[in-house]
Design a protein around this motif. Structure first.
Motif, PDB file in Angstrom:
ATOM      1  N   UNK A 195       0.835  -1.205   0.000  1.00 18.08           N
ATOM      2  CA  UNK A 195       0.000   0.000   0.000  1.00 18.08           C
ATOM      3  C   UNK A 195       0.868   1.253   0.000  1.00 18.08           C
ATOM      4  N   UNK A 196       1.862   1.268   0.878  1.00 20.92           N
ATOM      5  CA  UNK A 196       2.725   2.443   0.998  1.00 20.92           C
ATOM      6  C   UNK A 196       3.485   2.704  -0.296  1.00 20.92           C
ATOM      7  N   UNK A 197       4.018   1.643  -0.894  1.00 22.18           N
ATOM      8  CA  UNK A 197       4.738   1.796  -2.158  1.00 22.18           C
ATOM      9  C   UNK A 197       3.828   2.346  -3.254  1.00 22.18           C
ATOM     10  N   UNK A 198       2.596   1.855  -3.304  1.00 20.76           N
ATOM     11  CA  UNK A 198       1.657   2.324  -4.311  1.00 20.76           C
ATOM     12  C   UNK A 198       1.343   3.804  -4.148  1.00 20.76           C
ATOM     13  N   UNK A 199       1.048   4.215  -2.917  1.00 21.78           N
ATOM     14  CA  UNK A 199       0.738   5.625  -2.668  1.00 21.78           C
ATOM     15  C   UNK A 199       1.951   6.509  -2.956  1.00 21.78           C
ATOM     16  N   UNK A 246      16.687  12.044   7.030  1.00 25.76           N
ATOM     17  CA  UNK A 246      17.311  11.906   5.718  1.00 25.76           C
ATOM     18  C   UNK A 246      16.278  12.034   4.602  1.00 25.76           C
ATOM     19  N   UNK A 247      15.095  11.451   4.798  1.00 27.06           N
ATOM     20  CA  UNK A 247      14.024  11.579   3.814  1.00 27.06           C
ATOM     21  C   UNK A 247      13.624  13.043   3.638  1.00 27.06           C
ATOM     22  N   UNK A 248      13.487  13.748   4.746  1.00 28.59           N
ATOM     23  CA  UNK A 248      13.075  15.151   4.716  1.00 28.59           C
ATOM     24  C   UNK A 248      14.081  16.014   3.961  1.00 28.59           C
ATOM     25  N   UNK A 265       8.368   9.130   0.827  1.00 21.38           N
ATOM     26  CA  UNK A 265       7.614   8.140   1.598  1.00 21.38           C
ATOM     27  C   UNK A 265       8.415   6.845   1.622  1.00 21.38           C
ATOM     28  N   UNK A 266       8.578   6.253   2.801  1.00 17.80           N
ATOM     29  CA  UNK A 266       9.376   5.039   2.922  1.00 17.80           C
ATOM     30  C   UNK A 266       8.843   4.187   4.061  1.00 17.80           C
ATOM     31  N   UNK A 277       2.642  10.714  -4.187  1.00 16.97           N
ATOM     32  CA  UNK A 277       3.551  11.573  -3.428  1.00 16.97           C
ATOM     33  C   UNK A 277       4.820  11.945  -4.184  1.00 16.97           C
ATOM     34  N   UNK A 278       5.291  11.081  -5.079  1.00 15.41           N
ATOM     35  CA  UNK A 278       6.520  11.393  -5.813  1.00 15.41           C
ATOM     36  C   UNK A 278       6.383  12.683  -6.597  1.00 15.41           C
TER      37      UNK A 278
END
Length: 361
Positions: A171-175, A247-249, A187-188, A180-181
C-alpha cells in the motif's frame, strides 16, 4: 555518511504527526521527540494495558494527544488537518501475532486500511515533507531456512499480522509512486526487529511476561523457548527511525525501505537465552517452564540484515548485547521501587544521547 538523527536543531519546532503514540514504542518516541523540541501531535487508540508507559511517563504532558481509530477515516482526516504535519511517523498498528489469529479482520483493518486512510488523508497535507511507515521484520516470506532477510527479499507472511504488514508495505509503495513522488514528498517504510526495553506491558511478549511472572511470584512460562529473534533496544530502533525520517526530509537519496536490527555478525538470541539474561539482570532465578500449549504457529527463526541502514544512514546501535538487557532491567527495577517513571525514561533518553555523541562509555 552519517545523518545525525538526534540533532535538536533539526527537530526543534518541526510539526510531527505520530500515530501509535500511546503504545510502547510510540510513547518512547513521543517523549524523545518532544524533548528535542518537536511539536508532536499523537493519534492512537487509548492504552489497553494497566500499567502502561503512556500514563507512567505522562506522555500527554508532552504532546498534543488525540485518541481515535485509524479505521475511522474522518477521524484520521481531522487529526491530519489539525496537526498540519511536516513529518509523519506511522507506528500505530495491531502489533501482536497471536491476537491476529483471534481477530484477523480487525488486524487487517487496522494495519492495511488504517495505513490507506492515513496516506489518503496526507495527500491533502500541504506542508508535508516526509512520511515514514513503520512495519516489521516479519514482512518477509519466511521459509525458516535461517537466512538473514535483506530489503530486496520477497514479502509475505504466514500469520495475519505478518501478512497485514506486508500488505501495508505494498500500500505504501503504491501511494508513494502514485501520489507523493510528483509532489516531492518522500515516503518510505522501516522494518524494525523485535524491540525490547522498559515500559512494555503488552500481552504475549517476552519481557513483559518475565516482569509479570516476577511480580506475581509465579513461574515464567515460555511458548517457544528455542525460537530466535533479532532483539534490539527500543532506543536503538527509534534512533534509526528518526535518522531515516530526517534523511528523507532532507532529500538524501535512499532506498524506499530499510531494516533496523542488531549487528549482522551477532548470533541471534533464543527466547530462553534472553529470558535467562533478563531474569538474572532483575535479580531473579533463571527458571522457566515450557508451555503445554504453544497456540497457533509462530516462526521459529527470524533474522534481518541491517547493513544497508548502517551504510546509507551511518546509523548504528549503541545498546547491542548486554547493555540492552541492563538498560531494560534498570527501567523495571525503578518501576518496582515506585520511582518517577517519566524522569527515569527521560534519564535513559539523555544517557542514550550521550552515548550517541561519544560523551560517555
Amino acid at each position: 555518511m552519517k545523518i545525525d538523527g538526534l540533532d535538536k536543531s533539526f527537530w526543534s519546532g518541526k510539526r510531527i504527526l505520530l500515530t501509535g503514540h500511546s503504545g510502547f514504542k510510540g510513547a518512547w518516541a513521543s517523549l524523545w521527540l518532544a524533548s528535542m523540541g518537536a511539536d508532536v501531535t499523537g493519534f492512537s487508540l487509548k492504552p489497553d494495558t494497566d500499567p502502561n508507559l503512556f500514563e507512567l511517563a505522562n506522555i500527554a504532558g508532552s504532546v498534543r494527544s488525540r485518541f481515535g481509530d485509524l479505521r475511522d477515516i474522518d477521524a484520521v482526516r481531522n487529526v491530519v488537518q489539525e496537526a498540519a504535519p511536516q513529518i509523519v511517523l506511522h507506528m500505530a498498528a495491531q502489533p501482536l501475532v497471536r491476537r491476529s489469529y483471534i481477530d484477523p479482520v480487525g488486524t487487517f483493518g487496522a494495519n492495511v486500511m488504517g495505513t490507506v486512510h492515513l496516506l489518503e488523508a496526507l495527500r491533502h497535507a500541504d506542508a508535508l515533507e516526509a512520511v515514514l511507515v513503520v512495519t516489521t521484520d516479519k514482512v518477509y516470506e519466511n521459509t525458516e531456512q535461517g537466512v538473514s532477510f535483506r530489503e530486496e527479499d520477497p514479502l509475505g507472511g504466514h500469520d495475519p499480522y505478518a501478512a497485514s504488514k506486508a500488505a501495508a508495505e505494498i500500500v505504501t509503495s503504491s501511494y508513494a509512486r502514485s501520489f507523493f513522488e510528483e509532489k516531492g514528498v518522500r515516503v518510505a517504510t522501516a522494518r524494525g526487529g523485535n524491540v525490547i526495553g522498559g515500559g512494555d506491558f503488552s500481552e504475549d511478549r517476552l519481557v513483559p511476561d518475565i516482569w509479570r511472572a516476577l511480580m506475581a511470584g509465579q513461574p515464567l512460562v515460555l511458548r517457544n523457548p528455542a525460537a530466535a529473534r533479532p532483539w534490539q533496544h527500543v532506543l536503538d530502533c527509534l534512533c534509526g527511525y528518526f535518522t531515516y525520517a530526517r534523511a528523507l526530509t532532507e532529500g538524501v537519496e535512499l532506498p524506499a525501505a530499510l531494516n533496523f536490527g542488531p549487528p549482522h555478525d551477532a548470533a541471534p538470541l533464543t527466547v530462553a537465552e534472553l529470558a535467562n539474561a533478563v531474569q538474572s539482570a532483575l535479580g531473579a532465578d533463571c527458571v522457566w517452564e515450557p508451555a503445554n500449549d504453544t497456540g497457533p504457529r509462530e516462526m521459529m527463526t527470524l533474522e534481518i540484515d541491517s547493513r544497508k541502514a548502517r551504510s546509507v544512514l551511518g546509523w548504528k546501535d549503541q545498546l547491542a548485547g548486554t547493555p540492552c538487557v541492563s538498560w531494560l532491567a534498570d527501567w523495571y527495577r525503578a518501576l518496582n521501587a515506585k520511582g518517577d517513571m517519566r524522569a527515569r525514561t527521560l534519564d535513559q533518553i539523555a544517557a542514550y544521547e550521550k552515548l550517541y555523541r561519544g560523551e560517555t562509555s
